[in-house]
Enzyme design. Sequence first.
Site, PDB file in Angstrom:
ATOM      1  N   ASP A   7     -37.568  10.785 105.818  1.00  0.00           N
ATOM      2  CA  ASP A   7     -36.559  10.216 104.937  1.00  0.00           C
ATOM      3  C   ASP A   7     -36.031   8.884 105.505  1.00  0.00           C
ATOM      4  O   ASP A   7     -35.399   8.870 106.566  1.00  0.00           O
ATOM      5  CB  ASP A   7     -35.430  11.248 104.842  1.00  0.00           C
ATOM      6  CG  ASP A   7     -34.294  10.791 103.968  1.00  0.00           C
ATOM      7  OD1 ASP A   7     -34.399   9.693 103.394  1.00  0.00           O
ATOM      8  OD2 ASP A   7     -33.310  11.539 103.869  1.00  0.00           O
ATOM      9  N   CYS A  27     -36.026   7.266  97.048  1.00  0.00           N
ATOM     10  CA  CYS A  27     -36.766   6.560  98.118  1.00  0.00           C
ATOM     11  C   CYS A  27     -38.240   6.965  98.155  1.00  0.00           C
ATOM     12  O   CYS A  27     -39.107   6.221  97.698  1.00  0.00           O
ATOM     13  CB  CYS A  27     -36.128   6.830  99.485  1.00  0.00           C
ATOM     14  SG  CYS A  27     -34.407   6.287  99.612  1.00  0.00           S
ATOM     15  N   ARG A  28     -38.536   8.144  98.706  1.00  0.00           N
ATOM     16  CA  ARG A  28     -39.933   8.515  98.953  1.00  0.00           C
ATOM     17  C   ARG A  28     -40.709   8.910  97.708  1.00  0.00           C
ATOM     18  O   ARG A  28     -41.836   8.434  97.497  1.00  0.00           O
ATOM     19  CB  ARG A  28     -40.008   9.649  99.986  1.00  0.00           C
ATOM     20  CG  ARG A  28     -39.531   9.244 101.356  1.00  0.00           C
ATOM     21  CD  ARG A  28     -39.272  10.455 102.221  1.00  0.00           C
ATOM     22  NE  ARG A  28     -38.116  11.206 101.747  1.00  0.00           N
ATOM     23  CZ  ARG A  28     -37.714  12.371 102.228  1.00  0.00           C
ATOM     24  NH1 ARG A  28     -38.430  12.943 103.196  1.00  0.00           N
ATOM     25  NH2 ARG A  28     -36.642  12.969 101.752  1.00  0.00           N
ATOM     26  N   SER A  29     -40.164   9.814  96.882  1.00  0.00           N
ATOM     27  CA  SER A  29     -40.970  10.287  95.745  1.00  0.00           C
ATOM     28  C   SER A  29     -41.212   9.202  94.693  1.00  0.00           C
ATOM     29  O   SER A  29     -42.286   9.198  94.070  1.00  0.00           O
ATOM     30  CB  SER A  29     -40.394  11.569  95.124  1.00  0.00           C
ATOM     31  OG  SER A  29     -39.097  11.377  94.623  1.00  0.00           O
ATOM     32  N   CYS A  32     -38.832  14.570  96.423  1.00  0.00           N
ATOM     33  CA  CYS A  32     -38.125  14.398  97.694  1.00  0.00           C
ATOM     34  C   CYS A  32     -36.677  14.821  97.466  1.00  0.00           C
ATOM     35  O   CYS A  32     -36.350  15.349  96.402  1.00  0.00           O
ATOM     36  CB  CYS A  32     -38.246  12.966  98.222  1.00  0.00           C
ATOM     37  SG  CYS A  32     -37.524  11.717  97.144  1.00  0.00           S
ATOM     38  N   ASN A  85     -34.916  11.522  95.116  1.00  0.00           N
ATOM     39  CA  ASN A  85     -35.732  10.840  94.096  1.00  0.00           C
ATOM     40  C   ASN A  85     -35.358   9.360  93.940  1.00  0.00           C
ATOM     41  O   ASN A  85     -35.463   8.803  92.848  1.00  0.00           O
ATOM     42  CB  ASN A  85     -35.645  11.579  92.738  1.00  0.00           C
ATOM     43  CG  ASN A  85     -36.670  11.143  91.696  1.00  0.00           C
ATOM     44  OD1 ASN A  85     -36.413  11.213  90.498  1.00  0.00           O
ATOM     45  ND2 ASN A  85     -37.836  10.704  92.120  1.00  0.00           N
TER      46      ASN A  85
HETATM   47  P1  4NP Z   1     -35.261  10.390  99.303  1.00  0.00           P
HETATM   48  O1  4NP Z   1     -34.113   9.801 100.241  1.00  0.00           O
HETATM   49  O2  4NP Z   1     -35.150  11.902  99.389  1.00  0.00           O
HETATM   50  O3  4NP Z   1     -36.509   9.892  99.919  1.00  0.00           O
HETATM   51  O4  4NP Z   1     -34.982   9.842  97.910  1.00  0.00           O
HETATM   52  C1  4NP Z   1     -32.786  10.238 100.159  1.00  0.00           C
HETATM   53  C2  4NP Z   1     -31.960   9.721  99.203  1.00  0.00           C
HETATM   54  C3  4NP Z   1     -30.628  10.136  99.150  1.00  0.00           C
HETATM   55  C4  4NP Z   1     -30.154  11.060 100.054  1.00  0.00           C
HETATM   56  C5  4NP Z   1     -31.001  11.586 101.007  1.00  0.00           C
HETATM   57  C6  4NP Z   1     -32.330  11.172 101.062  1.00  0.00           C
HETATM   58  N1  4NP Z   1     -28.801  11.459 100.012  1.00  0.00           N
HETATM   59  O5  4NP Z   1     -28.414  12.259 100.872  1.00  0.00           O
HETATM   60  O6  4NP Z   1     -28.047  11.018  99.149  1.00  0.00           O
END
Ligand code: 4NP
Length: 157
Positions: A127, A16-18, A11, A14
């Site tokens: 997200d 939240c989702r992955s 994702c 790395n």
């Molecule tokens: P993820 O969520 O891609 O599911 O881990 C996010 C975590 C951080 C950010 C965006 C999405 N960020 O912009 O910092």
Amino acid sequence: MAEKKKVLMICLGNICRSPIAEAVFANIVKEKGLQDKWEVDSAALIGYHTGKSPDSRAIKTLKEKGITDYVHKARPIKKDDFNEYDWIFGMDEDNIDELERKKPSGSKAEVELLGKYDPQGDVIIRDPYYDDGSAGFHKAYEQCDRSVRAFLEKQKN
Ligand code: 4NP
């Protein structure tokens, strides 16, 4: 024994989702006794959160679902991953576009949306990072759970 098949969950950050997808995959593999057949990791498309543990809402969601032993530190995807892994799963279309851009031509990994396997057809794992609560994390968990189960069933054939 045949080599393990390797799956990498991707994702943006790395955190939240992955990590949820990775923990769900590992948990289902354990539940089915398939540890000698499958290996899983997760990584980011951006290096911003490198070294960080998953978002507390992701950890809490996993704990609520009975996954209490998941530990991970965020890392960015690297070029070698595209030849190391058999499948690289993205969570949304932006992830896939970025993965296709990064993928060296001729490399082994199949790049796919994880949600493509969701029998309920909820293809995009959105997200939840900027959400206020953890509802988006719970939804991501359920999408990952359905998709991973369907993916593993398909690989039996
Ligand atoms: P993820 O969520 O891609 O599911 O881990 C996010 C975590 C951080 C950010 C965006 C999405 N960020 O912009 O910092």
